[in-house]
Design a protein around this motif. Structure first.
Motif, PDB file in Angstrom:
ATOM      1  N   GLN A 209      -7.765  -8.672 -13.602  1.00 15.43           N
ATOM      2  CA  GLN A 209      -7.244  -7.536 -12.828  1.00 15.43           C
ATOM      3  C   GLN A 209      -5.721  -7.628 -12.709  1.00 15.43           C
ATOM      4  OE1 GLN A 209     -10.069  -8.394  -9.582  1.00 15.43           O
ATOM      5  NE2 GLN A 209     -10.423  -6.178  -9.499  1.00 15.43           N
ATOM      6  N   PHE A 210      -5.219  -8.836 -12.463  1.00 14.61           N
ATOM      7  CA  PHE A 210      -3.766  -9.028 -12.385  1.00 14.61           C
ATOM      8  C   PHE A 210      -3.115  -8.659 -13.715  1.00 14.61           C
ATOM      9  CE2 PHE A 210      -0.094 -11.698 -13.329  1.00 14.61           C
ATOM     10  CZ  PHE A 210       0.774 -11.275 -12.340  1.00 14.61           C
TER      11      PHE A 210
ATOM     12  N   ASP B  43       5.047  -4.041  -0.733  1.00 10.64           N
ATOM     13  CA  ASP B  43       4.083  -5.114  -0.511  1.00 10.64           C
ATOM     14  C   ASP B  43       3.022  -4.645   0.474  1.00 10.64           C
ATOM     15  OD1 ASP B  43       2.690  -7.448  -0.175  1.00 10.64           O
ATOM     16  OD2 ASP B  43       4.424  -8.669   0.343  1.00 10.64           O
ATOM     17  N   HIS B  44       1.873  -4.245  -0.081  1.00 12.97           N
ATOM     18  CA  HIS B  44       0.750  -3.801   0.746  1.00 12.97           C
ATOM     19  C   HIS B  44      -0.302  -4.902   0.870  1.00 12.97           C
ATOM     20  CE1 HIS B  44       2.415   0.195   0.731  1.00 12.97           C
ATOM     21  NE2 HIS B  44       2.266   0.340  -0.558  1.00 12.97           N
ATOM     22  N   ALA B  45       0.093  -6.130   0.687  1.00  8.35           N
ATOM     23  CA  ALA B  45      -0.777  -7.304   0.782  1.00  8.35           C
ATOM     24  C   ALA B  45      -1.792  -7.357  -0.362  1.00  8.35           C
ATOM     25  CB  ALA B  45      -1.482  -7.379   2.134  1.00  8.35           C
ATOM     26  N   TYR B  46      -1.572  -8.277  -1.247  1.00  9.09           N
ATOM     27  CA  TYR B  46      -2.489  -8.555  -2.359  1.00  9.09           C
ATOM     28  C   TYR B  46      -2.712  -7.344  -3.258  1.00  9.09           C
ATOM     29  CZ  TYR B  46      -3.232 -12.541   0.677  1.00  9.09           C
ATOM     30  OH  TYR B  46      -3.037 -13.635   1.480  1.00  9.09           O
ATOM     31  N   VAL B  47      -1.635  -6.690  -3.632  1.00 13.94           N
ATOM     32  CA  VAL B  47      -1.717  -5.524  -4.517  1.00 13.94           C
ATOM     33  C   VAL B  47      -2.237  -5.984  -5.884  1.00 13.94           C
ATOM     34  CG1 VAL B  47      -0.410  -3.709  -5.672  1.00 13.94           C
ATOM     35  CG2 VAL B  47       0.160  -4.341  -3.314  1.00 13.94           C
ATOM     36  N   HIS B  48      -3.339  -5.360  -6.315  1.00 19.89           N
ATOM     37  CA  HIS B  48      -3.919  -5.730  -7.600  1.00 19.89           C
ATOM     38  C   HIS B  48      -4.512  -4.546  -8.365  1.00 19.89           C
ATOM     39  CE1 HIS B  48      -7.271  -5.871  -4.754  1.00 19.89           C
ATOM     40  NE2 HIS B  48      -8.047  -5.591  -5.783  1.00 19.89           N
ATOM     41  N   ALA B  49      -4.437  -3.356  -7.802  1.00 19.54           N
ATOM     42  CA  ALA B  49      -4.973  -2.161  -8.447  1.00 19.54           C
ATOM     43  C   ALA B  49      -3.838  -1.156  -8.667  1.00 19.54           C
ATOM     44  CB  ALA B  49      -6.063  -1.540  -7.589  1.00 19.54           C
TER      45      ALA B  49
END
Length: 182
Positions: free
Chosen positions: A65-66, A17-23
């Motif tokens: 993106q998600f 969990d690197h905060a708001y992972v979307h890429a």
């Protein structure tokens, strides 16, 4: 006959969990996740991902993106002969979101909406199923959905005794589950 499932939170359970992972380039699988999921598949469990994604609601990334990241993630599981039966996500947030996502919904954990939808769509018996998450909200959603076994993974986090009280088992990562449950 109803099937059994392992419900998996995403960030902190499947990936770091690197905060708001979307890429894709930021998505880092947690060591042992594929082996643990293979173990559950061999025991006859369906694998279902249930993930809060308030980053969509906050405007940090969009649903497209998600979905691209989700498709890529599922392809990585498929390369390890693992089928993800479904991925359910909640883009909403009750206080911090763009207007179209600003709501107190039934799908955002700790509410059970995503799990209940998956239970209905995949004909799952929650009393024979497992929830694996890294937050008390995951455990509370599982309790509300009637999921029998709740497993809290630390993923580098510390929990209070109250947080741990919602879980049947606490371990450091998904990779430890085969030994813990076996």
């Amino acid at each position: 006959m109803k099937s059994k499932a392992v419900f998996l939170d995403r960030d902190g359970v499947i990936n770091h969990d690197h905060a708001y992972v979307h890429a894709i380039e930021d998505f880092e699988f947690i060591d042992g996740v594929f082996e643990a999921c293979q173990y559950f598949t061999e025991l006859g469990y369906k694998l279902v991902v249930v993930t809060n994604q308030s980053g969509i609601g906050r405007g940090y990334y969009d649903e497209a993106q998600f979905q691209r990241l989700t498709q890529w993630m599922c392809e990585q599981f498929n390369r390890h002969s693992i089928d993800i039966a479904g991925v359910y996500f909640c883009p909403h947030h009750p206080k911090k979101a763009l207007p179209q996502y600003l709501r107190d919904c039934d799908c955002r954990k700790p509410k059970p909406g995503m799990l209940l939808q998956a239970i209905d769509e995949h004909d799952i018996d929650p009393t024979n199923s497992i929830m694996v998450g890294d937050k008390a909200s995951d455990m509370k959603a599982a309790i509300a959905a009637g999921v029998a076994t709740k497993i809290l993974v630390r993923s580098g986090q510390e929990f209070t005794a109250e947080d741990e009280s919602f879980a049947d088992f606490v371990c450091d990562s998904l990779a430890q589950l085969p030994q813990k449950l076996g």
